[in-house]
Design a protein around this motif. Structure first.
Motif, PDB file in Angstrom:
ATOM      1  N   ARG A   1       0.864  -1.191   0.000  1.00 54.34           N
ATOM      2  CA  ARG A   1       0.000   0.000   0.000  1.00 54.34           C
ATOM      3  C   ARG A   1       0.897   1.235   0.000  1.00 54.34           C
ATOM      4  O   ARG A   1       1.817   1.345   0.829  1.00 54.34           O
ATOM      5  CB  ARG A   1      -0.897  -0.003   1.234  1.00 54.34           C
ATOM      6  N   ILE A   2       0.660   2.135  -0.924  1.00 49.09           N
ATOM      7  CA  ILE A   2       1.458   3.362  -1.005  1.00 49.09           C
ATOM      8  C   ILE A   2       0.943   4.356   0.036  1.00 49.09           C
ATOM      9  O   ILE A   2      -0.213   4.791  -0.017  1.00 49.09           O
ATOM     10  CB  ILE A   2       1.377   3.977  -2.412  1.00 49.09           C
ATOM     11  N   VAL A   3       1.832   4.730   0.973  1.00 49.19           N
ATOM     12  CA  VAL A   3       1.427   5.653   2.035  1.00 49.19           C
ATOM     13  C   VAL A   3       2.066   7.022   1.899  1.00 49.19           C
ATOM     14  O   VAL A   3       1.658   7.966   2.577  1.00 49.19           O
ATOM     15  CB  VAL A   3       1.749   5.063   3.432  1.00 49.19           C
ATOM     16  N   ALA A   4       3.090   7.148   1.034  1.00 47.92           N
ATOM     17  CA  ALA A   4       3.737   8.446   0.871  1.00 47.92           C
ATOM     18  C   ALA A   4       4.379   8.542  -0.508  1.00 47.92           C
ATOM     19  O   ALA A   4       4.954   7.569  -1.003  1.00 47.92           O
ATOM     20  CB  ALA A   4       4.787   8.662   1.958  1.00 47.92           C
ATOM     21  N   LEU A   5       4.263   9.737  -1.092  1.00 49.11           N
ATOM     22  CA  LEU A   5       4.873  10.024  -2.387  1.00 49.11           C
ATOM     23  C   LEU A   5       5.576  11.374  -2.289  1.00 49.11           C
ATOM     24  O   LEU A   5       4.986  12.344  -1.812  1.00 49.11           O
ATOM     25  CB  LEU A   5       3.812  10.101  -3.487  1.00 49.11           C
ATOM     26  N   SER A   6       6.810  11.428  -2.732  1.00 51.41           N
ATOM     27  CA  SER A   6       7.505  12.714  -2.718  1.00 51.41           C
ATOM     28  C   SER A   6       7.794  13.178  -4.138  1.00 51.41           C
ATOM     29  O   SER A   6       7.991  12.370  -5.047  1.00 51.41           O
ATOM     30  CB  SER A   6       8.813  12.628  -1.922  1.00 51.41           C
ATOM     31  N   GLY A   7       7.826  14.496  -4.292  1.00 52.40           N
ATOM     32  CA  GLY A   7       8.198  15.128  -5.558  1.00 52.40           C
ATOM     33  C   GLY A   7       8.532  16.570  -5.246  1.00 52.40           C
ATOM     34  O   GLY A   7       7.631  17.383  -5.042  1.00 52.40           O
ATOM     35  N   GLU A   8       9.790  16.887  -5.174  1.00 52.90           N
ATOM     36  CA  GLU A   8      10.209  18.188  -4.656  1.00 52.90           C
ATOM     37  C   GLU A   8       9.608  19.343  -5.453  1.00 52.90           C
ATOM     38  O   GLU A   8       9.068  20.292  -4.883  1.00 52.90           O
ATOM     39  CB  GLU A   8      11.739  18.273  -4.663  1.00 52.90           C
ATOM     40  N   ARG A   9       9.698  19.310  -6.777  1.00 56.16           N
ATOM     41  CA  ARG A   9       9.176  20.409  -7.594  1.00 56.16           C
ATOM     42  C   ARG A   9       7.649  20.376  -7.703  1.00 56.16           C
ATOM     43  O   ARG A   9       7.025  21.391  -8.024  1.00 56.16           O
ATOM     44  CB  ARG A   9       9.791  20.373  -8.990  1.00 56.16           C
ATOM     45  N   LYS A  10       7.067  19.221  -7.434  1.00 59.79           N
ATOM     46  CA  LYS A  10       5.615  19.069  -7.555  1.00 59.79           C
ATOM     47  C   LYS A  10       4.937  18.932  -6.191  1.00 59.79           C
ATOM     48  O   LYS A  10       3.758  18.573  -6.117  1.00 59.79           O
ATOM     49  CB  LYS A  10       5.294  17.823  -8.393  1.00 59.79           C
ATOM     50  N   ALA A  11       5.661  19.203  -5.123  1.00 60.77           N
ATOM     51  CA  ALA A  11       5.102  19.040  -3.774  1.00 60.77           C
ATOM     52  C   ALA A  11       3.821  19.852  -3.615  1.00 60.77           C
ATOM     53  O   ALA A  11       3.718  20.989  -4.063  1.00 60.77           O
ATOM     54  CB  ALA A  11       6.132  19.470  -2.735  1.00 60.77           C
ATOM     55  N   GLY A  12       2.844  19.221  -2.965  1.00 56.95           N
ATOM     56  CA  GLY A  12       1.557  19.862  -2.746  1.00 56.95           C
ATOM     57  C   GLY A  12       0.527  19.530  -3.810  1.00 56.95           C
ATOM     58  O   GLY A  12      -0.658  19.808  -3.634  1.00 56.95           O
ATOM     59  N   GLN A  13       0.957  18.914  -4.897  1.00 60.27           N
ATOM     60  CA  GLN A  13       0.036  18.572  -5.970  1.00 60.27           C
ATOM     61  C   GLN A  13      -0.444  17.122  -5.843  1.00 60.27           C
ATOM     62  O   GLN A  13       0.295  16.254  -5.377  1.00 60.27           O
ATOM     63  CB  GLN A  13       0.718  18.745  -7.329  1.00 60.27           C
ATOM     64  N   PRO A  14      -1.658  16.837  -6.296  1.00 62.67           N
ATOM     65  CA  PRO A  14      -2.107  15.443  -6.369  1.00 62.67           C
ATOM     66  C   PRO A  14      -1.441  14.747  -7.543  1.00 62.67           C
ATOM     67  O   PRO A  14      -1.096  15.388  -8.538  1.00 62.67           O
ATOM     68  CB  PRO A  14      -3.617  15.559  -6.575  1.00 62.67           C
ATOM     69  N   MET A  15      -1.265  13.432  -7.435  1.00 66.14           N
ATOM     70  CA  MET A  15      -0.664  12.685  -8.540  1.00 66.14           C
ATOM     71  C   MET A  15      -1.481  12.803  -9.817  1.00 66.14           C
ATOM     72  O   MET A  15      -0.947  12.765 -10.922  1.00 66.14           O
ATOM     73  CB  MET A  15      -0.489  11.214  -8.163  1.00 66.14           C
ATOM     74  N   ALA A  16      -2.799  12.970  -9.680  1.00 63.03           N
ATOM     75  CA  ALA A  16      -3.656  13.096 -10.860  1.00 63.03           C
ATOM     76  C   ALA A  16      -3.295  14.318 -11.687  1.00 63.03           C
ATOM     77  O   ALA A  16      -3.491  14.335 -12.913  1.00 63.03           O
ATOM     78  CB  ALA A  16      -5.120  13.163 -10.440  1.00 63.03           C
ATOM     79  N   ALA A  17      -2.772  15.365 -11.039  1.00 67.11           N
ATOM     80  CA  ALA A  17      -2.378  16.564 -11.768  1.00 67.11           C
ATOM     81  C   ALA A  17      -1.052  16.378 -12.491  1.00 67.11           C
ATOM     82  O   ALA A  17      -0.819  16.975 -13.545  1.00 67.11           O
ATOM     83  CB  ALA A  17      -2.281  17.749 -10.804  1.00 67.11           C
ATOM     84  N   VAL A  18      -0.183  15.553 -11.915  1.00 65.11           N
ATOM     85  CA  VAL A  18       1.143  15.323 -12.491  1.00 65.11           C
ATOM     86  C   VAL A  18       1.099  14.215 -13.537  1.00 65.11           C
ATOM     87  O   VAL A  18       1.747  14.297 -14.578  1.00 65.11           O
ATOM     88  CB  VAL A  18       2.146  14.971 -11.367  1.00 65.11           C
ATOM     89  N   PHE A  19       0.318  13.182 -13.246  1.00 63.62           N
ATOM     90  CA  PHE A  19       0.159  12.051 -14.160  1.00 63.62           C
ATOM     91  C   PHE A  19      -1.330  11.730 -14.286  1.00 63.62           C
ATOM     92  O   PHE A  19      -1.864  10.908 -13.525  1.00 63.62           O
ATOM     93  CB  PHE A  19       0.909  10.821 -13.635  1.00 63.62           C
ATOM     94  N   PRO A  20      -2.028  12.351 -15.215  1.00 69.26           N
ATOM     95  CA  PRO A  20      -3.470  12.124 -15.345  1.00 69.26           C
ATOM     96  C   PRO A  20      -3.851  10.670 -15.582  1.00 69.26           C
ATOM     97  O   PRO A  20      -4.992  10.280 -15.282  1.00 69.26           O
ATOM     98  CB  PRO A  20      -3.850  13.011 -16.536  1.00 69.26           C
ATOM     99  N   HIS A  21      -2.955   9.850 -16.115  1.00 64.88           N
ATOM    100  CA  HIS A  21      -3.303   8.450 -16.360  1.00 64.88           C
ATOM    101  C   HIS A  21      -3.477   7.675 -15.054  1.00 64.88           C
ATOM    102  O   HIS A  21      -3.997   6.551 -15.065  1.00 64.88           O
ATOM    103  CB  HIS A  21      -2.248   7.774 -17.236  1.00 64.88           C
ATOM    104  N   LEU A  22      -3.087   8.285 -13.911  1.00 64.38           N
ATOM    105  CA  LEU A  22      -3.231   7.623 -12.610  1.00 64.38           C
ATOM    106  C   LEU A  22      -4.397   8.203 -11.799  1.00 64.38           C
ATOM    107  O   LEU A  22      -4.529   7.915 -10.616  1.00 64.38           O
ATOM    108  CB  LEU A  22      -1.925   7.756 -11.808  1.00 64.38           C
ATOM    109  N   ARG A  23      -5.249   8.987 -12.422  1.00 68.51           N
ATOM    110  CA  ARG A  23      -6.281   9.699 -11.673  1.00 68.51           C
ATOM    111  C   ARG A  23      -7.323   8.769 -11.054  1.00 68.51           C
ATOM    112  O   ARG A  23      -8.033   9.165 -10.123  1.00 68.51           O
ATOM    113  CB  ARG A  23      -6.962  10.749 -12.549  1.00 68.51           C
ATOM    114  N   HIS A  24      -7.418   7.543 -11.536  1.00 71.15           N
ATOM    115  CA  HIS A  24      -8.414   6.621 -10.976  1.00 71.15           C
ATOM    116  C   HIS A  24      -7.973   6.035  -9.641  1.00 71.15           C
ATOM    117  O   HIS A  24      -8.773   5.378  -8.955  1.00 71.15           O
ATOM    118  CB  HIS A  24      -8.664   5.473 -11.959  1.00 71.15           C
ATOM    119  N   LEU A  25      -6.724   6.266  -9.239  1.00 66.68           N
ATOM    120  CA  LEU A  25      -6.184   5.672  -8.025  1.00 66.68           C
ATOM    121  C   LEU A  25      -6.331   6.606  -6.826  1.00 66.68           C
ATOM    122  O   LEU A  25      -6.237   7.832  -6.961  1.00 66.68           O
ATOM    123  CB  LEU A  25      -4.701   5.331  -8.218  1.00 66.68           C
TER     124      LEU A  25
END
Length: 342
Positions: free
Chosen positions: A29-53
């Motif tokens: 189970r993924i409990v944490a995701l880091s992205g220094e330049r994208k911090a504060g954004q949802p993964m759906a905004a960075v990778f729309p193909h993952l928006r269903h997760l």
């Protein structure tokens, strides 16, 4: 049992590939995701193909509570992982996808990456992450160093042949074609569509590619003596895939038999019938490697091919395969997706 995992560098291609693979993994189970330049954004905004997760938002590394994490995937740029991993809890299992811990000799790291190793004490405990060759060591490891994607392709083609003594160790040439995602997601002029499409080109010519450090290390270990190969990579206008073409001196049938015997019990390594050669399109998005052997028109010479997906078996799929071993999970779990075709 479900294990909690974190992905550092989740806003890059390998981070996104890890998310895609782990999304259907029954034991993680993924409990944490880091992205220094994208911090504060949802993964759906960075990778729309993952928006269903249902995923946590991207945060900075220092915001993650590692006490709640069983294993951490580190998909950060080269030279960054050393400092970050050094600061992580010693109780944490780590799979690093960068080049920072691949080379056992810190002097070799400095030679190929142009700076001193920043965490030699961690290098001493790191296990090289080519799963099929270091399975037992990986299972017991705390820190596993993922291989280079080009290095993985070349080693799958050649290590069994070196061990079996069926090729001339002083007459090995590797011609490799790689998709553009292997260069990462950062903006680079030579990767613009107008610069890359409708052609392909060689790079790091004449023995300057960093993955040669891995070839030197692993081929020499397999042979029990120094082995240096000729290696020329090429960038092709495709998103994914690596095809390694290896010109060798040796009996083609003996070479095919050595590969088939070495990989007969390996789920992800598929040796094609003698005379057939693979294509990157047949391993796209999957953790499989297709290997082929063809006889040359000159007696006593052969061509060996290895095709894999650089983001899956060459990086994130390999990382998940290693993580399964480290956590006591069946090795193939989450990785039996069929290739995407066409």
């Amino acid at each position: 049992m479900t294990h909690s995992v974190a992905i550092l560098g989740a806003s890059g291609y390998t981070g996104a590939e890890l998310v895609r693979l782990i999304a259907t993994h029954p034991g993680m189970r993924i409990v944490a995701l880091s992205g220094e330049r994208k911090a504060g954004q949802p993964m759906a905004a960075v990778f729309p193909h993952l928006r269903h997760l249902d995923l946590p938002d991207l945060v900075r590394i220092e915001e993650i509570d590692f006490a709640a994490v069983d294993l951490c995937f580190c998909a950060l740029p080269h030279a960054t992982s050393q400092e970050v991993i050094r600061a992580l809890p010693r109780s944490l299992k780590i799979v690093d996808l960068s080049a920072d811990f691949r080379l056992r000799d810190p002097a070799a790291y400095e030679k190929w990456y142009g700076k001193p190793h920043a965490a030699p004490e961690l290098q001493a405990e790191a296990v090289y992450g080519l799963t099929e060759f270091y399975r037992d060591e990986i299972r017991a490891a705390r820190l596993v160093a993922g291989t280079g994607c080009n290095a993985a392709a070349g080693q799958y083609a050649l290590v069994p042949l070196i061990r079996a003594g069926v090729i001339d160790l002083d007459d090995i040439a590797i011609d490799l074609k790689a998709g553009v995602s292997g260069a990462g997601r950062a903006l680079k002029e030579n990767l613009l569509h107008a610069e890359l499409s409708e052609g392909f080109h060689a790079y790091a010519v004449g023995g300057t590619h960093r993955h040669l450090g891995e070839f030197d290390q692993e081929f020499s270990k397999a042979a029990g003596r120094r082995v240096e190969v000729q290696f020329t990579p090429h960038l092709i206008p495709a998103n994914r895939g690596i095809l390694a073409t290896c010109w060798l001196k040796g009996d083609p049938q003996a070479i095919h038999s050595a590969l088939a015997m070495a990989y007969e019990d390996e789920t992800f390594l598929q040796v094609l019938p003698f005379g057939e050669h693979p294509s990157t399109r047949h391993v796209r998005g999957a953790n499989f490697v297709h290997l082929g052997v063809v006889g040359d028109r000159r007696p006593g010479r052969a061509v060996v091919f290895a095709a894999l997906d650089n983001l899956t078996k060459g990086s994130s799929g390999q990382a998940l395969q290693n993580a399964n071993l480290m956590l006591g999970i069946a090795e193939e779990t989450g990785l039996m997706l069929a290739p995407c075709f066409p």
